[in-house]
Design a protein around this motif. Structure first.
Motif, PDB file in Angstrom:
ATOM      1  N   UNK A   1      -3.670  -9.088  10.897  1.00 58.06           N
ATOM      2  CA  UNK A   1      -4.969  -9.580  10.415  1.00 58.06           C
ATOM      3  C   UNK A   1      -5.339 -10.897  11.082  1.00 58.06           C
ATOM      4  N   UNK A   2      -6.610 -10.995  11.460  1.00 61.92           N
ATOM      5  CA  UNK A   2      -7.095 -12.209  12.101  1.00 61.92           C
ATOM      6  C   UNK A   2      -8.261 -12.824  11.332  1.00 61.92           C
ATOM      7  N   UNK A   3      -8.491 -12.340  10.137  1.00 62.89           N
ATOM      8  CA  UNK A   3      -9.478 -12.947   9.246  1.00 62.89           C
ATOM      9  C   UNK A   3      -8.967 -12.826   7.819  1.00 62.89           C
ATOM     10  N   UNK A   4      -9.448 -13.699   6.945  1.00 59.47           N
ATOM     11  CA  UNK A   4      -8.980 -13.659   5.560  1.00 59.47           C
ATOM     12  C   UNK A   4      -9.449 -12.388   4.865  1.00 59.47           C
ATOM     13  N   UNK A   5     -10.616 -11.889   5.200  1.00 60.70           N
ATOM     14  CA  UNK A   5     -11.099 -10.644   4.589  1.00 60.70           C
ATOM     15  C   UNK A   5     -10.167  -9.482   4.924  1.00 60.70           C
ATOM     16  N   UNK A   6      -9.733  -9.416   6.188  1.00 56.41           N
ATOM     17  CA  UNK A   6      -8.798  -8.361   6.599  1.00 56.41           C
ATOM     18  C   UNK A   6      -7.472  -8.496   5.848  1.00 56.41           C
ATOM     19  N   UNK A   7      -6.969  -9.723   5.763  1.00 57.81           N
ATOM     20  CA  UNK A   7      -5.686  -9.944   5.108  1.00 57.81           C
ATOM     21  C   UNK A   7      -5.755  -9.579   3.627  1.00 57.81           C
ATOM     22  N   UNK A   8      -6.822  -9.992   2.967  1.00 58.38           N
ATOM     23  CA  UNK A   8      -6.974  -9.678   1.537  1.00 58.38           C
ATOM     24  C   UNK A   8      -7.055  -8.170   1.332  1.00 58.38           C
ATOM     25  N   UNK A   9      -7.793  -7.482   2.195  1.00 57.26           N
ATOM     26  CA  UNK A   9      -7.932  -6.029   2.079  1.00 57.26           C
ATOM     27  C   UNK A   9      -6.573  -5.333   2.220  1.00 57.26           C
ATOM     28  N   UNK A  10      -5.807  -5.703   3.244  1.00 56.71           N
ATOM     29  CA  UNK A  10      -4.519  -5.050   3.450  1.00 56.71           C
ATOM     30  C   UNK A  10      -3.482  -5.498   2.419  1.00 56.71           C
ATOM     31  N   UNK A  11      -3.603  -6.714   1.901  1.00 59.62           N
ATOM     32  CA  UNK A  11      -2.714  -7.145   0.817  1.00 59.62           C
ATOM     33  C   UNK A  11      -3.011  -6.355  -0.455  1.00 59.62           C
ATOM     34  N   UNK A  12      -4.275  -6.043  -0.686  1.00 61.05           N
ATOM     35  CA  UNK A  12      -4.648  -5.235  -1.842  1.00 61.05           C
ATOM     36  C   UNK A  12      -4.020  -3.854  -1.738  1.00 61.05           C
ATOM     37  N   UNK A  13      -4.104  -3.239  -0.557  1.00 64.65           N
ATOM     38  CA  UNK A  13      -3.490  -1.929  -0.345  1.00 64.65           C
ATOM     39  C   UNK A  13      -1.964  -2.016  -0.402  1.00 64.65           C
ATOM     40  N   UNK A  14      -1.409  -3.078   0.144  1.00 67.58           N
ATOM     41  CA  UNK A  14       0.041  -3.271   0.110  1.00 67.58           C
ATOM     42  C   UNK A  14       0.530  -3.372  -1.326  1.00 67.58           C
ATOM     43  N   UNK A  15      -0.196  -4.120  -2.159  1.00 67.32           N
ATOM     44  CA  UNK A  15       0.181  -4.248  -3.560  1.00 67.32           C
ATOM     45  C   UNK A  15       0.065  -2.941  -4.315  1.00 67.32           C
ATOM     46  N   UNK A  16      -0.983  -2.153  -4.002  1.00 59.20           N
ATOM     47  CA  UNK A  16      -1.195  -0.879  -4.687  1.00 59.20           C
ATOM     48  C   UNK A  16      -0.055   0.098  -4.425  1.00 59.20           C
ATOM     49  N   UNK A  17       0.349   0.209  -3.155  1.00 57.52           N
ATOM     50  CA  UNK A  17       1.415   1.173  -2.838  1.00 57.52           C
ATOM     51  C   UNK A  17       2.785   0.656  -3.247  1.00 57.52           C
ATOM     52  N   UNK A  18       2.902  -0.666  -3.490  1.00 53.36           N
ATOM     53  CA  UNK A  18       4.203  -1.222  -3.891  1.00 53.36           C
ATOM     54  C   UNK A  18       4.488  -1.009  -5.373  1.00 53.36           C
ATOM     55  N   UNK A  19       3.424  -0.718  -6.149  1.00 53.60           N
ATOM     56  CA  UNK A  19       3.592  -0.613  -7.598  1.00 53.60           C
ATOM     57  C   UNK A  19       4.735   0.272  -8.049  1.00 53.60           C
ATOM     58  N   UNK A  20       4.832   1.518  -7.548  1.00 54.68           N
ATOM     59  CA  UNK A  20       5.924   2.397  -8.003  1.00 54.68           C
ATOM     60  C   UNK A  20       7.275   2.094  -7.367  1.00 54.68           C
ATOM     61  N   UNK A  21       7.314   1.246  -6.344  1.00 52.86           N
ATOM     62  CA  UNK A  21       8.531   1.103  -5.550  1.00 52.86           C
ATOM     63  C   UNK A  21       9.702   0.543  -6.355  1.00 52.86           C
ATOM     64  N   UNK A  22       9.492  -0.565  -7.054  1.00 52.62           N
ATOM     65  CA  UNK A  22      10.593  -1.184  -7.802  1.00 52.62           C
ATOM     66  C   UNK A  22      11.024  -0.325  -8.998  1.00 52.62           C
ATOM     67  N   UNK A  23      10.090   0.170  -9.834  1.00 50.48           N
ATOM     68  CA  UNK A  23      10.537   1.039 -10.932  1.00 50.48           C
ATOM     69  C   UNK A  23      11.296   2.276 -10.454  1.00 50.48           C
TER      70      UNK A  23
END
Length: 515
Positions: free
Chosen positions: A106-128
């Motif tokens: 990511x080279x902009x904050x909008x890009x980083x926030x978008x991919x962090x949102x997706x990263x967080x969504x797919x991480x939800x089931x990982x630890x449980x």
């Protein structure tokens, strides 16, 4: 090695090299996901500067991840029943790796926030699901050890995350805090797919509870966003925070009622009817609130009051993880010899003693005086998290473990978010309170004031500069008194939990009645 893996019978517990490999892969996946919650915190200022936004805008990269993860964790049970636990975990890890890589690009904050949102969504089931997969593939008599290994990863990752994040940012570049997930995630994915592809759980094609999903998304999302941004917006003086609070209360209230009545709920709230699950989750949430709150406020005080760098503040907090690394497997292997409530009581007692010890902090403390109580607290971690997670899962059938793990991890994550918001706000308010009280004693003609002014004159400070120096000294003392107040509160919370845990009832083994 592959032949050895393939000889493991489907449905039978793993053993030998396959079991070791599975433990390593799943543990690293757990560590990676939990680490990503805290590793970005210390890098926000650098990232914001590099992409040309303010630091407050940069914190959205943290909020986006925690918001999406908090929404998805309670859905773990429903998603894993629909698609299978192994497939859900594998997709979660694979997509997490992909979005981690895209975050680094990511080279902009909008890009980083978008991919962090997706990263967080797919991480939800990982630890449980990492917890579920370990328990389901370990021999029953060794499940406490598996639980101990899982707990160790969950607990120490937030402690070492800021240190690792700071070092990578200072010595390499901030994208590498995301790139390091790629090899770890690929290893975990290959291990999981190789060992467990023939061990998929049964799936159920039930209709989705759309209303429950909507209420969960809006309610939990509003709550998480409010907690992440409330302090910056001065809480309920902000119309946005008031709106989010109303949305959260209304949606979560309706969610609870709806899910308890629905035939196919997206969140299995009926688990809260299980006595041990309810007691365990209450203790886990209160304990996590006090434990994580201390981990948040102590580095803040060390940097703002004691002049520590972010790295050295991390080193001062880190000793809590050292003892946990050695104690967790030891407790896991031997906890069957004890009443788990006794172990929990000892763990909470150690936490309380360490908190009261930290409540005697002063501005003259050296590094060891800060690190010693954190080191002692580490011995209590294993006696807290390992037994309480066993209590939470006791009496539950194997097909409910994923739902129970997802829901309990949601409460654990939420407790951490609440702790961050409450502790930060409380620290500021108590600092202001103590500053006002201490300033009352700084009066012209007062003995202490005159002595301080004379001391300033000896170093060449007079007039307004001298008064400013005295005010700064008052600030430092006020912040230290605020820190002590907070640790006193945490100590009392830990003592209260020693009583609550005794409402749990044995037996505490999986599949027993326990309710």
């Amino acid at each position: 090695m592959t032949k050895l893996f393939n000889r493991q019978l489907s449905g039978q517990p793993l053993s030998g090299a396959p079991l070791i490999a599975l433990t390593a892969g799943v543990a690293l996946a757990t560590f990676m996901e939990v680490l990503d919650i805290s590793i970005v915190n210390v890098s926000v200022h650098t990232i914001a500067g590099n992409v040309g936004v303010s630091a407050s805008e940069g914190t959205m990269a943290i909020s986006a991840y925690s918001l999406a993860s908090a929404i998805m964790q309670p859905l773990t049970g429903w998603v894993s029943r629909r698609f299978g636990e192994v497939q859900t975990f594998a997709w979660s890890v694979g997509l997490f790796v992909l979005f981690s890589f895209l975050c680094g690009l990511s080279r902009s904050m909008d890009m980083l926030i978008f991919f962090r949102l997706l990263q967080g969504a797919v991480s939800g089931p990982m630890v449980p699901l990492s917890q579920t997969l370990l328990l389901n593939n370990y021999p029953p008599e060794r499940r406490p050890i598996a639980l101990a290994m899982w707990v160790m990863m969950v607990v120490i990752a937030p402690v070492f995350g800021p240190i690792l994040g700071g070092w990578i940012t200072d010595n390499i570049s901030w994208p590498w805090i995301f790139y390091i997930n790629v090899p770890v995630g690929i290893f975990a994915l290959l291990i999981t797919f190789t060992l467990l592809r023939q061990r998929e759980t049964k799936t159920e094609h039930k209709p989705i509870d759309a209303i429950g999903l909507m209420l969960l998304t809006v309610g939990v999302g509003s709550l998480q966003f409010m907690l992440d941004n409330g302090n910056d917006k001065d809480w309920f003086s902000s119309p946005l925070i008031i709106t989010l609070a109303i949305l959260a209360v209304v949606c979560i209230t309706f969610l609870i009622a709806w899910e308890l009545m629905h035939d196919n709920p997206v969140v299995d709230l009926s688990l809260l009817k299980q006595r041990n699950f309810l007691v365990g989750v209450i203790c886990l949430s209160l304990g996590m609130f006090a434990f994580f709150g201390g981990t948040v406020v102590l580095p803040t005080w060390l940097q703002t009051t004691m002049g520590y760098t972010a790295t050295w503040a991390g080193f001062a907090v880190a000793p809590v993880g050292f003892a946990a690394i050695f104690m967790s497997p030891l407790i896991g292997a031997n906890q069957h010899k004890f009443d788990l409530r006794v172990l929990n009581t000892l763990g909470f007692g150690i936490f309380a003693i360490s908190s009261f010890w930290m409540a005697t902090s002063s501005t003259t403390m050296n590094f060891m005086h800060v690190a010693e109580p954190r080191l002692i607290m580490g011995f209590g971690i294993a006696m807290f998290f390992v037994p309480v997670n066993q209590i939470i899962l006791s009496g539950l059938a194997d097909d409910r473990i994923a739902s129970a793990s997802g829901l309990s991890n949601f409460f654990r994550t939420l407790a951490g978010s609440v702790a961050t918001a409450v502790t930060t706000t409380l620290y500021e308010h108590r600092s202001t309170f103590h500053h006002a009280r201490l300033a009352e004693h700084v009066q012209p003609g007062a003995v202490a004031t005159e002595q301080a002014l004379q001391g300033m004159q000896q170093v060449g400070l007079t007039g307004k500069p001298a008064l400013a120096a005295i005010n700064q000294s008052v600030n430092l003392q006020a912040q230290t008194l605020a820190l002590n107040d907070i640790f006193w509160l945490f100590g009392l919370i830990f003592l209260a939990i020693t009583v609550v845990i005794w409402f749990a009832r044995p037996p505490f083994s999986s599949g027993g009645p326990g309710h």
